[in-house]
Scaffold this motif. Structure first.
Motif, PDB file in Angstrom:
ATOM      1  N   ASP A  39      -4.079  -0.383   5.987  1.00  0.00           N
ATOM      2  CA  ASP A  39      -4.035  -1.171   4.749  1.00  0.00           C
ATOM      3  C   ASP A  39      -3.151  -2.406   4.891  1.00  0.00           C
ATOM      4  OD1 ASP A  39      -5.658   0.720   3.570  1.00  0.00           O
ATOM      5  OD2 ASP A  39      -4.016   1.776   2.569  1.00  0.00           O
ATOM      6  N   TYR A  40      -2.202  -2.344   5.806  1.00  0.00           N
ATOM      7  CA  TYR A  40      -1.284  -3.460   6.077  1.00  0.00           C
ATOM      8  C   TYR A  40      -2.103  -4.638   6.605  1.00  0.00           C
ATOM      9  CZ  TYR A  40       2.496  -5.820   8.729  1.00  0.00           C
ATOM     10  OH  TYR A  40       3.379  -6.728   9.256  1.00  0.00           O
TER      11      TYR A  40
ATOM     12  N   ASP B 288      -6.963  -9.276  -0.399  1.00  0.00           N
ATOM     13  CA  ASP B 288      -5.683  -9.086  -1.086  1.00  0.00           C
ATOM     14  C   ASP B 288      -5.142 -10.411  -1.608  1.00  0.00           C
ATOM     15  OD1 ASP B 288      -3.366  -7.326  -1.782  1.00  0.00           O
ATOM     16  OD2 ASP B 288      -2.323  -8.688  -0.416  1.00  0.00           O
TER      17      ASP B 288
ATOM     18  N   SER C 208      -0.304   4.545   0.587  1.00  0.00           N
ATOM     19  CA  SER C 208      -0.996   5.702   1.147  1.00  0.00           C
ATOM     20  C   SER C 208       0.018   6.639   1.800  1.00  0.00           C
ATOM     21  CB  SER C 208      -2.034   5.261   2.185  1.00  0.00           C
ATOM     22  OG  SER C 208      -2.585   6.381   2.837  1.00  0.00           O
TER      23      SER C 208
ATOM     24  N   SER D 241       0.858  -1.184   0.000  1.00  0.00           N
ATOM     25  CA  SER D 241       0.000   0.000   0.000  1.00  0.00           C
ATOM     26  C   SER D 241       0.894   1.235   0.000  1.00  0.00           C
ATOM     27  CB  SER D 241      -0.896   0.018   1.238  1.00  0.00           C
ATOM     28  OG  SER D 241      -1.453   1.301   1.435  1.00  0.00           O
TER      29      SER D 241
ATOM     30  N   ARG E 201      -1.765   3.910   6.127  1.00  0.00           N
ATOM     31  CA  ARG E 201      -0.801   2.912   5.658  1.00  0.00           C
ATOM     32  C   ARG E 201      -0.863   1.655   6.526  1.00  0.00           C
ATOM     33  NH1 ARG E 201       4.252   3.019   2.902  1.00  0.00           N
ATOM     34  NH2 ARG E 201       3.441   4.876   1.880  1.00  0.00           N
TER      35      ARG E 201
END
Length: 324
Positions: free
Chosen positions: A246-247, A259, A237, A235, A243
């Motif tokens: 999104d991890y 994902d 961002s 990611s 960030r």
């Protein structure tokens, strides 16, 4: 100052503070006497049925007095981290706790990150500057990942190795950046290995010492390492909190699968190897993964750092034959 951590944390905060951050898992698994580290933890009284990674981390800290402070992730990783915190504190070690919120609550994650920023006396501006600097190195890791599945000039083990070390940049981001550049230059000169069956590796990094090499000896290659890829933060961002939302690693399998499925399709994966550590709660993930992933899945389990046992070798061989 040197700070150890039990799994990936917002490394940008340590980098902004000029602190050397080291992933304790990497120190344990690369120690040539790692079996003795486990034995030392068991002599201390840690149970044989406890995860080897936790025992390894504990013994590393007994040896490494230069690691003054530990950041323990108490939510979003290992459930055994909480008693480890108590044990280390009882021995006089400074331990800072960090928690990824289970439901990915942005406000709660922001509070956790701000606590860490306050402890190391850095601002959002400092951290976002470090984010930009570290992303230049992460771009190289992303390129190595691309060379693994698209160009097929990077082996499954090399992909694992260079991406898993993105958790702490081997303690020195600038030096590690050069390591990545040197490797990429060498790998770019290789011939493509398009004839190897493309596989995915899902779950925590394996404790087996010869796992990837064995697969390649059977004409198969891991071209997608789920967790290791996440350590390189695909990611991009620019918002530091976003960030780490999104991890995928610290969060539920249902979130991770979004994902995973996307990468399986993009990379043309034929089969999935799902690895879990012995005595780990993530073993329950296999039920959901098997029912929702849409590809053949083989569950593998590891306990102590060693080569593949004969039973596991036979199971993997049978799985590959079935895929072929």
């Amino acid at each position: 100052m040197k700070v150890g951590f039990t799994t990936t944390i917002p490394f940008e905060i340590l980098h902004a503070a000029g602190v050397e951050g080291v992933d304790l898992n990497n120190i344990f698994i690369t120690d040539p006497n790692r079996e003795k580290l486990l034995e030392a933890a068991e002599r201390r009284g840690l149970p044989t049925t406890l995860c080897s990674w936790i025992k390894g981390i504990y013994s590393v800290l007994q040896q490494r007095q230069d690691i003054e402070t530990v950041i323990a992730v108490v939510s979003g990783d290992c459930s055994n981290a909480l008693p480890l915190v108590d044990l280390l504190r009882s021995e006089g070690r400074e331990v800072i706790t960090f928690a990824y919120p289970f439901d990915r609550d942005e406000m709660l994650l922001k509070i956790e990150m701000e606590k860490l920023m306050k402890r190391f006396s850095v601002s959002y501006k400092d951290v976002e500057k470090s984010l930009g600097q570290l992303d230049l190195i992460r771009d190289k890791a992303e390129q190595i990942d691309l060379m693994t599945w698209k160009n097929r000039t990077v082996t499954g083990f090399e992909n694992h190795y260079y991406l898993v070390n993105m958790s702490d940049f081997e303690g020195d981001p600038m030096k590690y950046s050069k390591t990545l550049s040197d490797f990429m230059e060498k790998a770019s000169l290789r011939e493509e290995a398009m004839d190897l069956m493309p596989l995915a590796f899902v779950g925590v990094p394996p404790i087996f010492s010869d796992f990837y090499e064995f697969l390649e000896s059977k004409n198969a290659r891991v071209v997608y390492n789920e967790t290791q890829r996440q350590f390189s933060f695909p990611s991009r961002s620019s918002n530091i909190v976003r960030r780490y939302l999104d991890y995928t690693y610290p969060y539920s399998l249902l979130f991770r699968m979004q994902d995973i499925k996307r990468q399986l399709e993009i990379r043309g994966i034929k089969g999935v190897l799902h690895y879990t550590q012995s005595f780990c709660h993530h073993q329950m993930d296999h039920v959901l993964l098997r029912e929702n992933i849409g590809l053949p899945v083989l569950m593998l389990e590891g306990d102590r750092p060693a080569g593949l046992d004969e039973r596991t070798r036979l199971r993997v061989e049978s799985f590959l034959e079935m895929l072929q």
